[in-house]
Design a protein around this motif. Structure first.
Motif, PDB file in Angstrom:
ATOM      1  N   PRO A 124       0.842  -1.207   0.000  1.00 48.92           N
ATOM      2  CA  PRO A 124       0.000   0.000   0.000  1.00 48.92           C
ATOM      3  C   PRO A 124       0.874   1.253   0.000  1.00 48.92           C
ATOM      4  O   PRO A 124       2.027   1.232   0.445  1.00 48.92           O
ATOM      5  CB  PRO A 124      -0.793  -0.134   1.310  1.00 48.92           C
ATOM      6  N   ASP A 125       0.324   2.334  -0.520  1.00 55.72           N
ATOM      7  CA  ASP A 125       1.071   3.593  -0.585  1.00 55.72           C
ATOM      8  C   ASP A 125       1.602   3.978   0.786  1.00 55.72           C
ATOM      9  O   ASP A 125       0.854   3.997   1.795  1.00 55.72           O
ATOM     10  CB  ASP A 125       0.180   4.708  -1.108  1.00 55.72           C
ATOM     11  N   GLY A 126       2.894   4.258   0.822  1.00 52.28           N
ATOM     12  CA  GLY A 126       3.519   4.694   2.061  1.00 52.28           C
ATOM     13  C   GLY A 126       3.949   3.583   2.988  1.00 52.28           C
ATOM     14  O   GLY A 126       4.645   3.824   3.977  1.00 52.28           O
ATOM     15  N   ALA A 127       3.549   2.337   2.705  1.00 53.58           N
ATOM     16  CA  ALA A 127       3.912   1.223   3.573  1.00 53.58           C
ATOM     17  C   ALA A 127       5.338   0.781   3.291  1.00 53.58           C
ATOM     18  O   ALA A 127       5.843   0.891   2.172  1.00 53.58           O
ATOM     19  CB  ALA A 127       2.952   0.059   3.370  1.00 53.58           C
ATOM     20  N   LEU A 128       6.009   0.273   4.324  1.00 55.80           N
ATOM     21  CA  LEU A 128       7.366  -0.235   4.202  1.00 55.80           C
ATOM     22  C   LEU A 128       7.370  -1.757   4.366  1.00 55.80           C
ATOM     23  O   LEU A 128       6.529  -2.309   5.098  1.00 55.80           O
ATOM     24  CB  LEU A 128       8.263   0.412   5.268  1.00 55.80           C
ATOM     25  N   PRO A 129       8.299  -2.428   3.706  1.00 57.20           N
ATOM     26  CA  PRO A 129       8.386  -3.885   3.886  1.00 57.20           C
ATOM     27  C   PRO A 129       8.660  -4.233   5.342  1.00 57.20           C
ATOM     28  O   PRO A 129       9.411  -3.532   6.033  1.00 57.20           O
ATOM     29  CB  PRO A 129       9.565  -4.277   2.992  1.00 57.20           C
ATOM     30  N   VAL A 130       8.044  -5.302   5.812  1.00 60.83           N
ATOM     31  CA  VAL A 130       8.229  -5.754   7.190  1.00 60.83           C
ATOM     32  C   VAL A 130       9.133  -6.977   7.181  1.00 60.83           C
ATOM     33  O   VAL A 130       8.784  -7.996   6.570  1.00 60.83           O
ATOM     34  CB  VAL A 130       6.873  -6.101   7.845  1.00 60.83           C
ATOM     35  N   PRO A 131      10.282  -6.912   7.830  1.00 61.14           N
ATOM     36  CA  PRO A 131      11.174  -8.075   7.857  1.00 61.14           C
ATOM     37  C   PRO A 131      10.512  -9.251   8.580  1.00 61.14           C
ATOM     38  O   PRO A 131       9.647  -9.080   9.446  1.00 61.14           O
ATOM     39  CB  PRO A 131      12.404  -7.576   8.631  1.00 61.14           C
ATOM     40  N   ASN A 133       9.124 -12.115  -0.188  1.00 60.93           N
ATOM     41  CA  ASN A 133       8.495 -10.855   0.184  1.00 60.93           C
ATOM     42  C   ASN A 133       9.142  -9.713  -0.603  1.00 60.93           C
ATOM     43  O   ASN A 133       9.843  -9.957  -1.574  1.00 60.93           O
ATOM     44  CB  ASN A 133       8.575 -10.633   1.705  1.00 60.93           C
ATOM     45  N   GLN A 134       8.903  -8.496  -0.178  1.00 55.19           N
ATOM     46  CA  GLN A 134       9.432  -7.353  -0.920  1.00 55.19           C
ATOM     47  C   GLN A 134      10.942  -7.192  -0.762  1.00 55.19           C
ATOM     48  O   GLN A 134      11.586  -6.510  -1.565  1.00 55.19           O
ATOM     49  CB  GLN A 134       8.735  -6.070  -0.440  1.00 55.19           C
ATOM     50  N   LEU A 135      11.514  -7.844   0.239  1.00 55.01           N
ATOM     51  CA  LEU A 135      12.935  -7.664   0.524  1.00 55.01           C
ATOM     52  C   LEU A 135      13.790  -8.815   0.020  1.00 55.01           C
ATOM     53  O   LEU A 135      14.893  -8.608  -0.494  1.00 55.01           O
ATOM     54  CB  LEU A 135      13.148  -7.498   2.040  1.00 55.01           C
TER      55      LEU A 135
END
Length: 817
Positions: free
Chosen positions: A223-230, A393-395
């Motif tokens: 979502p806009d503004g969200a950061l990946p969560v490790p 995931n995103q990372l």
């Protein structure tokens, strides 16, 4: 005898894209390998011509005689189809990616290593292999990377023999009701069989993680503004989260005896693979004779035209599943906002999408296309395992690299072993072909030498590379849990290495793999190479191959004790050293080693604690269990009253925190430690109460005999079977499925059993195919050996012409085409 065929060019080119992919996976050009001896000319069939004789002896065992390799395969394929056509036909449906088409996309089939595999995921997996032309590219290579001319002829003949039987009977006339008239039964092609062999090579790697590969998909956008969560990681992964090779399910025992271990001073072998009783990895017994070239007797897995476990006139061998990993995950650093892009040596690389489509049957019987996309990296496909840890995931993401993905040497590896006439020639064959996919080898020859080797293919990941390339928190956690290296995928110096004597880059060469030749004995029961003979431990090998100076399983320890007791003459049998009959007795003596070590302490615990709070909090009166355990005969026989109660107790001891033993493992005494039951441990006390309570919940007497609750359904019969669970430490391991009526049915366990002794007159062999030769319920060979297994009886392995001719049930079929 020369063993290795000279390479022959076939004149067929592999698809360019696939060859480029294989080269990329190799990581470089081919390394130098062990030179191949020259091979005298062998007789190949005239184009299209086949002539074979099938002589069946008691219990339906075919002895195939032919004058060329194609005809030998022809006779074998025909005989096999008579007994197990439905089984192989279903395997072909699987590797052809057509299970959803014929059986429905939501259905599942039994996985070889436990659990089930969804049809649709299976189809996507195999269709992606077929779309890429992977098998065709491997088959097109010249030896030793691809099959020899002899092997191609065997496959050609096997295909034709199978198809002749199907043509003669017709699909609607098949004697097996399970596939009679089925739309999914069709003639074989050679490609079908080659795909089957590739499937077998991936059994302990890619196919074991099939669903994890099929489930891997890129994460959706944040979502806009969200950061990946490790990923949040625990300090330690729960036991079993990351399965080790031993956790994958398959097991085996094997003993090789040298001149100092046998009464007659010649070699002797006991083979006891623990393979599935149902499905695609059943064994089939056969004797193959090509005069002057090949004379070998033993067992093969479905569709394989050579003997995998067996003997010839001078050598006998068996296999056990080895502890080495056949794969490594690579951890990828992904580009922010682009989860299908990853960083490698500072450069951005794109994953390659591989879309694939299969047909699936709908409820109304019509077919619809179903599509899926796999994502491939330079290492292999993306995968996710286990849930919550190695996730895409995103990372980060994880790629699966399989050392057997480019191995198509397995067939010629076994053909060379079938022809070997000594331990030295056996090792020469393994060093040249390097095609063993996931098993140890235990052997002995007629000169009285015993041999052990872990020659199976292992990724070239040294301990030094692990120290440099297992660096992330997830990778360190996984390595701590299971010693599986999760390598850094951002650096080229973390690619698999190479050895000069390896047939391909990326794998250890034979000089880096453990082996042992002894005059007394070698033994393996699925632990690592380290303690194949306690008098000569094997050490100094890289950890990815196996562990050293660690506790052995109860089954391994019992196997060593069985041999040591016989050599010392302290096991209650006559004399010292082995006779063939004593080797057979040892196989089925059904000693329960956990009971031998712990039963008396458990009885004392029971008597001291008449009431125990079980795991579920219930107060359990255990007083009736004390005399049952005290009278138990410490075996897994049909009449072993108390054996089931002990099993339920031992299963509960496996996860005990810190272990249930008083005396810890001592590397200086690995056969006898750990030992002693820690009866003060609260989980040990709870385990006894839990075992008693579950039997009462099932309505079973505490002293019920194993033969009452363990049975094999064969048509209308319920055949009792002996043996016990691996956790109990029984050599005759029989893993069973718990049924709704609280009885057990065998799943994985003793399957093909072989005991061979070399004598002055040649080999003398005894065997038993515990689930019988045919899977067809209408066959006379559907249950005969299963009854023999129940009674601890054996079948003579008739090897000489005189032995075959004298069989009272001999029948002869002559085939010409």
């Amino acid at each position: 005898m020369n063993l290795i065929p000279e390479p022959r060019l076939r004149g067929r080119a592999a698809p360019l894209a696939v060859l480029l992919l294989l080269t990329a996976c190799d990581g470089g050009n081919a390394a130098s390998v062990v030179p191949a001896p020259s091979l005298p000319a062998v007789k190949l069939a005239e184009t299209g011509g086949f002539s074979a004789t099938i002589r069946r002896t008691s219990h339906g065992i075919p002895h195939v005689l032919a004058g060329d390799y194609a005809s030998l395969g022809y006779g074998y394929g025909y005989a096999f189809a008579q007994d197990n056509l439905c089984e192989l036909a279903e395997v072909v449906v699987t590797v052809s990616a057509e299970r959803s088409r014929y059986f429905g996309s939501d259905a599942a089939y039994p996985a070889t290593l436990g659990g089930t595999i969804n049809n649709l995921k299976s189809d996507f997996f195999y269709q992606s292999i077929n779309d890429a032309g992977t098998v065709e590219a491997l088959v097109a290579q010249q030896p030793p990377r691809g099959p020899s001319e002899e092997m191609r002829e065997l496959v050609r003949g096997y295909t034709a023999g199978f198809n002749r039987y199907l043509r003669e009977t017709g699909v609607d006339g098949l004697p097996d009701p399970r596939c009679r008239g089925a739309a999914w039964v069709r003639p074989l092609t050679e490609k079908d069989l080659y795909r089957r062999y590739y499937q077998l090579g991936l059994l302990a790697s890619s196919t074991a993680f099939l669903a994890n590969i099929a489930d891997a998909q890129p994460p959706g956008p944040l979502p806009d503004g969200a950061l990946p969560v490790p990923v949040t990681l625990p300090d330690v992964l729960p036991a079993g989260t990351i399965p080790t090779p031993k956790d994958l399910g398959l097991g085996s025992n094997a003993i090789g005896l040298g001149r100092e271990g046998t009464r007659n001073g010649r070699g002797m072998v006991l083979g006891n693979p623990h393979f599935p009783w149902q499905g695609s990895e059943r064994f089939y017994q056969v004797h193959l004779t090509l005069p002057g070239q090949l004379d070998v007797s033993g067992a093969s897995l479905l569709g394989v035209p050579v003997v995998l476990i067996g003997h010839n006139a001078h050598l006998a061998w068996s296999h056990t599943v080895s502890t080495g990993f056949r794969f490594t995950p690579y951890e990828l650093k992904l580009v922010p906002g682009s989860p299908t892009s990853y960083v490698y040596d500072g450069q951005i690389q794109q994953m390659t999408p591989r879309p694939t489509t299969v047909l699936a049957r709908k409820a109304d019987g019509t077919l619809e296309p179903r599509s899926h996309t796999f994502y491939w990296t330079r290492f292999g496909p993306m995968f996710e395992f286990p849930d919550g840890y190695m996730t895409w995931n995103q990372l980060t993401g994880y790629a699966f690299r399989d050392v057997n993905a480019t191995n198509f040497r397995i067939l010629d590896q076994y053909l060379a072993m079938n022809r070997a006439s000594s331990v030295d020639e056996l090792r020469q064959a393994q060093d040249y072909w390097q095609g063993i996919p996931w098993v140890n080898t235990v052997a002995a020859d007629d000169q009285g030498r015993a041999f052990y080797a872990d020659s199976a293919i292992v990724p070239h990941v040294t301990d030094e590379k692990v120290a440099r390339c297992v660096v992330s928190p997830v990778a360190l956690l996984v390595y701590q849990s299971a010693h599986l290296p999760v390598l850094d995928g951002t650096r080229s110096d973390c690619e698999w290495g190479s050895d000069a004597d390896a047939v391909l880059p990326g794998m250890f060469g034979p000089g880096r793999m453990p082996h042992l030749v002894r005059a007394d004995y070698v033994e393996n029961s699925n632990d690592s190479y380290w303690l194949s003979n306690p008098a000569q431990p094997l050490t100094g090998y890289d950890r990815i191959i196996g562990d050293e100076n660690t506790a052995r399983s109860l089954r391994t320890r019992l196997g060593l004790k069985l041999v040591q007791g016989r050599l010392a003459g302290t096991d209650g049998l006559e004399g010292q050293r082995f006779t063939l009959e004593q080797l057979q007795t040892v196989m089925f003596n059904n000693r329960n080693h956990s009971g031998e070590l712990l039963r008396d302490s458990a009885v004392a615990l029971c008597k001291r604690n008449p009431f125990i709070v079980a795991e579920d909090g219930r107060l359990v009166d255990v007083r009736a269990a004390c005399p049952v355990l005290e009278k138990w005969n410490l075996r897994g026989d049909l009449d072993s009253a108390g054996g089931l109660l002990w099993r339920l107790f031992m299963i509960r001891l496996v996860p005990v925190t810190g272990g249930p033993y008083l005396v810890p493992f001592l590397p200086t005494d690995p056969v006898n430690t750990p030992r002693g039951l820690n009866t003060l441990h609260p989980q040990v006390v709870q385990a006894l109460g839990g075992a008693v309570q579950v039997m009462r919940d099932r309505g079973l007497p505490l002293d019920v005999a194993l033969g009452t609750v363990q049975h094999v359904p064969r048509n209308e019969a319920r055949i009792p079977y002996h043996g016990c669970y691996d956790a109990e430490g029984c050599f005759n391991q029989m893993g069973g499925l718990l049924l709704p009526d609280y009885t057990y049915r065998p799943s994985l366990g003793t399957s093909f059993v072989m005991a061979v002794s070399f004598t002055d007159a040649g080999p003398v062999g005894r065997s038993l195919l515990a689930y019988s030769q045919s899977s067809n319920p209408a066959s006379p060979y559907f249950a005969d050996q299963t009854w023999m297994f129940s009674r601890k009886q054996w079948v003579d392995m008739r090897f000489t012409e005189a032995d075959i001719a004298s069989d009272p049930e001999l029948s002869v079929t002559m085939l010409q085409e």
